[in-house]
Design a protein around this motif. Structure first.
Motif, short mmCIF file in Angstrom:
data_model
loop_
_atom_site.label_atom_id
_atom_site.label_comp_id
_atom_site.label_asym_id
_atom_site.label_seq_id
_atom_site.Cartn_x
_atom_site.Cartn_y
_atom_site.Cartn_z
N ALA A 1 0.79 -1.23 0.00
CA ALA A 1 0.00 0.00 0.00
C ALA A 1 0.83 1.29 0.00
O ALA A 1 0.46 2.25 -0.69
CB ALA A 1 -0.98 0.00 1.17
N PRO A 2 1.94 1.38 0.77
CA PRO A 2 2.70 2.64 0.71
C PRO A 2 3.15 2.99 -0.70
O PRO A 2 3.15 4.17 -1.09
CB PRO A 2 3.90 2.35 1.62
CG PRO A 2 3.41 1.32 2.58
CD PRO A 2 2.50 0.45 1.77
N PHE A 3 3.51 1.99 -1.49
CA PHE A 3 3.95 2.23 -2.86
C PHE A 3 2.76 2.56 -3.77
O PHE A 3 2.84 3.46 -4.61
CB PHE A 3 4.70 1.00 -3.40
CG PHE A 3 5.85 0.58 -2.52
CD1 PHE A 3 7.09 1.19 -2.64
CD2 PHE A 3 5.69 -0.42 -1.56
CE1 PHE A 3 8.16 0.80 -1.83
CE2 PHE A 3 6.74 -0.81 -0.75
CZ PHE A 3 7.98 -0.19 -0.88
N TRP A 4 1.64 1.86 -3.59
CA TRP A 4 0.45 2.10 -4.41
C TRP A 4 -0.17 3.45 -4.09
O TRP A 4 -0.60 4.19 -4.98
CB TRP A 4 -0.55 0.97 -4.19
CG TRP A 4 -1.81 1.06 -5.02
CD1 TRP A 4 -3.09 1.08 -4.56
CD2 TRP A 4 -1.91 1.12 -6.45
NE1 TRP A 4 -3.98 1.14 -5.59
CE2 TRP A 4 -3.28 1.17 -6.77
CE3 TRP A 4 -0.99 1.14 -7.48
CZ2 TRP A 4 -3.75 1.24 -8.08
CZ3 TRP A 4 -1.44 1.21 -8.79
CH2 TRP A 4 -2.81 1.26 -9.08
N LEU A 5 -0.23 3.82 -2.81
CA LEU A 5 -0.80 5.10 -2.43
C LEU A 5 0.04 6.25 -2.94
O LEU A 5 -0.48 7.30 -3.34
CB LEU A 5 -0.94 5.19 -0.90
CG LEU A 5 -1.94 4.22 -0.26
CD1 LEU A 5 -1.86 4.29 1.26
CD2 LEU A 5 -3.36 4.50 -0.74
N LEU B 1 -10.14 -5.26 -1.75
CA LEU B 1 -8.93 -5.35 -2.58
C LEU B 1 -9.22 -4.96 -4.03
O LEU B 1 -8.39 -4.31 -4.68
CB LEU B 1 -8.37 -6.76 -2.51
CG LEU B 1 -7.75 -7.15 -1.15
CD1 LEU B 1 -7.47 -8.64 -1.09
CD2 LEU B 1 -6.47 -6.36 -0.89
N VAL B 2 -10.38 -5.34 -4.54
CA VAL B 2 -10.73 -4.95 -5.91
C VAL B 2 -10.88 -3.43 -6.01
O VAL B 2 -10.41 -2.80 -6.97
CB VAL B 2 -12.01 -5.66 -6.37
CG1 VAL B 2 -12.52 -5.07 -7.69
CG2 VAL B 2 -11.74 -7.15 -6.56
N VAL B 3 -11.52 -2.81 -5.01
CA VAL B 3 -11.67 -1.35 -5.01
C VAL B 3 -10.29 -0.68 -4.97
O VAL B 3 -10.03 0.30 -5.68
CB VAL B 3 -12.54 -0.89 -3.82
CG1 VAL B 3 -12.49 0.62 -3.68
CG2 VAL B 3 -13.98 -1.35 -4.03
N ILE B 4 -9.39 -1.19 -4.13
CA ILE B 4 -8.04 -0.63 -4.07
C ILE B 4 -7.35 -0.73 -5.42
O ILE B 4 -6.74 0.23 -5.92
CB ILE B 4 -7.20 -1.35 -3.00
CG1 ILE B 4 -7.74 -1.06 -1.60
CG2 ILE B 4 -5.73 -0.91 -3.07
CD1 ILE B 4 -7.10 -1.89 -0.51
N GLY B 5 -7.46 -1.89 -6.05
CA GLY B 5 -6.78 -2.10 -7.32
C GLY B 5 -7.30 -1.26 -8.45
O GLY B 5 -6.54 -0.91 -9.37
N LEU B 6 -8.59 -0.91 -8.39
CA LEU B 6 -9.19 -0.11 -9.46
C LEU B 6 -9.19 1.38 -9.14
O LEU B 6 -9.66 2.18 -9.95
CB LEU B 6 -10.64 -0.57 -9.70
CG LEU B 6 -10.81 -2.01 -10.18
CD1 LEU B 6 -12.30 -2.35 -10.32
CD2 LEU B 6 -10.09 -2.25 -11.50
N ALA B 7 -8.65 1.74 -7.97
CA ALA B 7 -8.69 3.14 -7.53
C ALA B 7 -7.88 4.03 -8.46
O ALA B 7 -6.78 3.68 -8.87
CB ALA B 7 -8.17 3.26 -6.10
N GLY B 8 -8.45 5.21 -8.73
CA GLY B 8 -7.73 6.21 -9.51
C GLY B 8 -7.26 7.37 -8.67
O GLY B 8 -6.65 8.31 -9.19
N GLY B 9 -7.53 7.32 -7.38
CA GLY B 9 -7.13 8.39 -6.48
C GLY B 9 -7.08 7.90 -5.06
O GLY B 9 -7.48 6.77 -4.73
N ALA C 1 -8.78 8.84 -2.35
CA ALA C 1 -10.04 8.65 -1.64
C ALA C 1 -10.62 7.27 -1.91
O ALA C 1 -11.07 6.57 -0.99
CB ALA C 1 -11.04 9.73 -2.04
N THR C 2 -10.61 6.85 -3.16
CA THR C 2 -11.16 5.54 -3.51
C THR C 2 -10.32 4.42 -2.89
O THR C 2 -10.86 3.44 -2.37
CB THR C 2 -11.22 5.36 -5.04
OG1 THR C 2 -11.97 6.43 -5.59
CG2 THR C 2 -11.85 4.03 -5.41
N ALA C 3 -9.01 4.56 -2.95
CA ALA C 3 -8.13 3.56 -2.33
C ALA C 3 -8.39 3.47 -0.83
O ALA C 3 -8.39 2.38 -0.25
CB ALA C 3 -6.67 3.90 -2.60
#
Length: 400
Positions: free
Chosen positions: A234-238, A291-299, A301-303
């Motif tokens: 998550a730190p890298f994805w965020l 996890l699906v919501v995190i993976g599809l997040a574009g920002g 807030a969604t993540a």
């Protein structure tokens, strides 16, 4: 003597419960504390070979040490006393965890993390067993729910402190491990040894390797494999989707642990309405959706929304699977079964980045989260189908 008086006699002092809950927070702090420091650590050791993978192993290597040592320490606790093992392992926890304050090479850090893992193994197996041993069966749902809540709260504190300290330097979060020192003092002061298990009951207790328990160990392992993509990646994805720095990443992962705390506090109520298979199905469903919501997040807030949903599953995991195991064995096999369950949990922590990294290299972080969510959905489906099949057999076998 009335049933109420018997319950009062059997209920231990609040100081014992509070101490064991405090000790339980150390297990989640062990991993959560340094999560916000991973990017800074990776930059510091960028010149070392395989630094990207080794930095993630600094977070997860304790899982390998726990996998090996937890069953051995559980057996040792049965022989020399669980409190002695707990106290000794709190010392190992302090030395191994705090070593990151002074060590300056990845191999040395990994050695310190392995020592930390041995400490965690003893802390986790003995604290859970002591909670169960010092409370009657009717109290197990309550105290295991409180344990889950305490672990979630400890994660919030560790991540917030870790995020703030990581902003000043990657070594800072390792100081949080020194909190084990006052807890060691409290253990020696307030936690007595449980009544010894009668030899006859110990001899006739079920094997911790029975098929049902093997299935529960697998449930724990798979749950950790999928949700541990959050603290390790998550730190890298965020940072990628929202430009989040260490403090922001720590705060968001702390929110996951806050949700875990709330679920733990409400677990006794959930347990009265849902069976263990139903709770486990809900756990994996929450993992899948989040996890699906995190993976599809574009920002960011969604993540963050996805991470909160994952937190629902994490909050269910420990009290559900721990409680399911405790309810599935006689007291004589409890410590051994919890030791193997602890091994399964931390094996999942160790395996998660190893399994995720090839997928990340091939498909990217976002798709890796989606794939993890799909895996969680498949497990939820299998659990639900198995539960419905058992209920169907029970109904068909009942008298008409």
């Amino acid at each position: 003597m009335t049933e109420t008086m018997l319950t009062e006699v059997r209920r231990p002092p609040r100081s014992l419960l509070a101490t064991l809950l405090g000790v339980s927070t150390m297990t989640i702090m062990a991993s959560a504390t340094i999560t916000p420091a991973l990017p800074g650590m990776e930059r510091h050791f960028a010149a070392e070979a395989h630094a990207e993978l080794l930095v993630r192993l600094v977070l997860t290597l304790p899982g390998l040490a726990i996998m090996v040592s937890a069953p051995l320490l559980a057996r040792l606790g049965g022989r020399i006393g669980r409190v002695r093992v707990l106290a000794a392992c709190l010392v190992l926890y302090t030395v191994g965890g705090g070593s990151g304050l002074v060590l300056d090479s990845l191999p040395a850090l990994l050695a310190g993390r392995a020592l930390l893992g041995v400490g965690i193994a003893g802390v986790m197996t003995t604290s859970t067993a002591l909670l169960a041993d010092h409370h009657p069966v009717t109290e197990h749902g309550r105290v295991l729910g409180l344990q889950g809540a305490a672990m979630g709260f400890g994660g919030v504190v560790a991540l917030l402190l870790g995020g703030l300290l990581a902003a000043a330097g990657w070594r800072g979060p390792f100081a949080v491990y020194l909190l084990a020192v006052p807890l060691l003092v409290l253990v020696l002061r307030f936690v007595p040894e449980a009544v010894a298990q009668p030899a006859a009951e110990e001899a006739t207790a079920e094997s911790p390797w029975q098929p049902r328990l093997l299935g529960l160990y697998a449930v724990m392992f798979l749950g950790v494999v999928v949700f541990y993509t959050v603290p390790t990646q998550a730190p890298f994805w965020l940072a990628q989707v929202g430009g989040a720095g260490p403090a922001a990443a720590g705060a968001l992962i702390a929110a996951v642990n806050l949700v875990m705390t709330l679920v733990g506090l409400n677990f006794p109520r959930l347990r009265t309405r849902w069976s263990f298979p139903g709770l486990a199905t809900g756990m994996f469903a929450a993992f899948a959706a989040g996890l699906v919501v995190i993976g599809l997040a574009g920002g960011l807030a969604t993540a963050a929304i996805g991470m909160v949903v994952v937190g629902l599953g994490i909050g269910l995991q420990n009290p559900t699977v721990n409680g399911w195991v405790v309810a599935s064995v006689a007291p004589g096999a409890r410590t051994k079964a919890l030791g193997l369950l602890t091994s399964a949990l931390f094996l999942g922590q160790f395996a998660s980045p190893l399994l995720a990294q090839p997928v990340i290299d091939a498909a990217g972080l976002g798709r890796t989260y989606v794939f993890a969510g799909v895996l969680a959905a498949l497990v939820a489906g299998v659990l639900a189908a198995a539960h419905l099949a058992r209920r169907g057999r029970a109904v068909s076998g009942s008298p008409r």
